[in-house]
Design a protein around this motif. Sequence first.
Motif, short mmCIF file in Angstrom:
data_model
loop_
_atom_site.label_atom_id
_atom_site.label_comp_id
_atom_site.label_asym_id
_atom_site.label_seq_id
_atom_site.Cartn_x
_atom_site.Cartn_y
_atom_site.Cartn_z
N ALA A 166 0.65 -1.14 -0.09
CA ALA A 166 -0.11 -0.04 0.00
C ALA A 166 0.84 1.27 0.01
O ALA A 166 0.50 2.00 -0.69
CB ALA A 166 -1.05 0.07 1.30
N ALA A 167 2.00 1.28 0.64
CA ALA A 167 2.86 2.35 0.77
C ALA A 167 3.55 2.43 -0.46
O ALA A 167 3.72 3.89 -1.13
CB ALA A 167 3.82 2.06 1.99
N GLN A 300 16.66 12.26 0.81
CA GLN A 300 16.35 11.63 2.10
C GLN A 300 16.07 12.51 3.15
O GLN A 300 17.05 13.60 3.30
CB GLN A 300 17.51 10.72 2.62
CG GLN A 300 17.72 9.48 1.61
CD GLN A 300 18.81 8.53 2.36
OE1 GLN A 300 18.57 7.61 2.71
NE2 GLN A 300 20.12 9.16 2.04
N ILE A 301 15.09 12.58 4.09
CA ILE A 301 14.60 13.61 4.99
C ILE A 301 15.50 13.00 6.34
O ILE A 301 15.31 12.08 6.74
CB ILE A 301 13.31 13.50 5.19
CG1 ILE A 301 12.31 13.79 3.74
CG2 ILE A 301 12.87 14.53 6.33
CD1 ILE A 301 10.94 13.20 4.09
N LEU A 378 11.15 4.38 2.88
CA LEU A 378 10.24 4.94 2.04
C LEU A 378 9.69 6.19 2.64
O LEU A 378 9.25 7.31 2.16
CB LEU A 378 9.15 4.16 1.47
CG LEU A 378 9.55 2.78 0.61
CD1 LEU A 378 8.38 2.14 0.31
CD2 LEU A 378 10.34 3.40 -0.56
N ASP A 379 9.39 6.21 3.78
CA ASP A 379 8.66 7.14 4.73
C ASP A 379 9.69 8.42 4.72
O ASP A 379 9.00 9.58 4.97
CB ASP A 379 8.35 6.68 6.04
CG ASP A 379 7.28 7.69 6.65
OD1 ASP A 379 6.25 7.96 6.05
OD2 ASP A 379 7.56 7.88 7.86
N ARG A 380 10.98 8.26 4.50
CA ARG A 380 11.67 9.58 4.77
C ARG A 380 12.06 9.76 3.29
O ARG A 380 13.43 10.29 3.18
CB ARG A 380 12.80 9.00 5.72
CG ARG A 380 12.11 8.69 6.97
CD ARG A 380 13.17 8.97 8.03
NE ARG A 380 13.48 10.46 8.40
CZ ARG A 380 12.42 11.19 9.08
NH1 ARG A 380 11.29 10.49 9.52
NH2 ARG A 380 12.51 12.54 9.15
N LEU A 381 11.53 9.71 2.42
CA LEU A 381 12.02 9.89 0.73
C LEU A 381 11.06 11.18 0.33
O LEU A 381 9.95 11.17 0.38
CB LEU A 381 11.84 8.84 -0.08
CG LEU A 381 12.89 7.80 0.06
CD1 LEU A 381 12.47 6.79 -1.11
CD2 LEU A 381 14.50 8.24 0.16
N ASP A 382 11.78 12.20 -0.26
CA ASP A 382 11.35 13.18 -0.85
C ASP A 382 11.58 13.29 -2.35
O ASP A 382 12.84 12.96 -2.67
CB ASP A 382 11.62 14.44 -0.44
CG ASP A 382 10.42 15.12 0.55
OD1 ASP A 382 9.53 14.57 0.66
OD2 ASP A 382 10.95 16.22 1.11
N VAL A 383 10.82 13.19 -3.15
CA VAL A 383 11.21 13.37 -4.74
C VAL A 383 11.73 14.68 -4.93
O VAL A 383 11.28 15.65 -4.90
CB VAL A 383 9.99 13.18 -5.58
CG1 VAL A 383 10.33 13.07 -7.24
CG2 VAL A 383 9.09 11.79 -5.20
N ALA A 384 12.97 14.60 -5.61
CA ALA A 384 13.81 15.68 -6.07
C ALA A 384 13.35 16.10 -7.61
O ALA A 384 14.13 15.81 -8.59
CB ALA A 384 15.28 15.26 -6.15
#
Length: 477
Positions: A166-167, A300-301, A378-384
Amino acid sequence: MSNTAQTLPSGRVALSQQSPAIALGPLDGRYRPQTAVLVDYLSEAALNRERVHVEVEWFIHLCEQRALTGLEPLSDEQKSGLRAIVADFDAASVAELAEIEAVTVHDVKAVEYYIGRRLPGLGLEHLTPLVHFACTSEDINNLSYALGIRDAINHVWLPAARELVAAVATMARNAKATPMLSHTHGQPATPTTLGKELAVFAHRLGRQVQRVADTEFLGKLNGATGTFAAHTAAAPDTDWPETSRSFVSHLGLTWNPLTTQIESHDWQAELYADMARFNRILHNLCTDVWSYISIGYFHQIPVEGATGSSTMPHKVNPIRFENAEANAEISCSLLDTLAATLVTSRWQRDLTDSSSQRNIGVAFGHSLLAVSNVLKGLDRLDVAQEVLAEDLDQNWEVLGEAVQTAMRAEAIAGREGMDNPYERLKELTRGHRVDADRMREFIAGLGLSEDTARRLSELGPGQYTGLAEQLVDRYLD
Ligand SMILES: O=C(O)C[C@H](Nc1ncnc2c1ncn2[C@@H]1O[C@H](COP(=O)(O)O)[C@@H](O)[C@H]1O)C(=O)O
């Protein structure tokens, strides 16, 4: 060989003698917070509790079925008294069983005696011979394992795997229209969208999850060599196959009518192959995301207070994905070994399955750990977005495919001057960088129909993503 000394020959404290006990393996040590939930289903204690459960239910079933002369259905009070032996199974029970097994040197025989000790308290002492009646240990073991594995799958592994799918699917939907340069063979290739690439993983993982959810958990109870020999010698008039079938079904398992002493374990091999495939697809997701992070497609956040490198202060390392890779690999190696070896047993039985099945929980634990780490990562990713856009803009030559294919369509439609489209685009683009101006100038000079020329002139690498977005909308569950 046991080492009971408090101090090692080196003068160091013997860690093996410390209390509380220090774990040898990481699943019961460092990673216990993530994997302890499996202890309720796949630890040795859980196996023994399930053995008590199966023995108790067989005892009750034989009475209900009046399978032997003199047996009557038990009262509700007697049944709940028997079932309380299972419900109350705890650390003291584990210790008591260990003490009995130290004498019997047979784990299932110890369970039989453990139950026998409790019958007088329930007014059932006269039925002591009914405990483990006509059973071989594997009758109890195979059913206990099937129940423990089924519950571990349904209560632990599947919920975690579904959360992961689901994520990934949510990330896919969020990035369905985010153009991204593809890299077939590691080289710039026809663009896609980030979301469509993630949707591929959600789709693949989802299929394996469904296969695991569809697992058929088989069980048998038919005596020492699968012939009901002891049963029929003792009570020839009872329909033993039917008594066995109804018992196995009552436990919620699928009855296996034809076996040697052991349940053949083929269903376990099938399940472990599916789980291993899930792990491998997850591993593929990890290495792809890791690579995207390394070329800057994901930021990565940083976690407040956390350290990336012990010496390079600037770093945020993709440790969750690396940990997941390692744990998926370890899980796969165990699952592969179990799947390969459990399907073989010499003649009517050898005991290798007994020893190797003790690692089922370990295989599940490493898979669970991999899933849990990917979720965290995955929870700590932002798309650049800006990096993705810049990379596309640096690679206008990927439009070569679009132009040569449109030229072919024009040629087929009868348009003059559309000869050798592939070769002309190859000359323009192979091994060269082509910028926007050069590509547009080339397209303008081709003599394409007005409609095609307009369509191609509106295309940049960021627009050349085909139906990627629509595919996510239409086909991602
Ligand atoms: O019903 C039976 O027991 C029949 C017997 N086959 C056996 N079937 C199942 N378990 C058996 C068997 N034999 C031994 N044991 C006991 O298994 C335990 C093996 O320990 P481990 O290697 O740690 O898994 C360990 O506790 C062993 O004592 C046969 O002779 O065919």
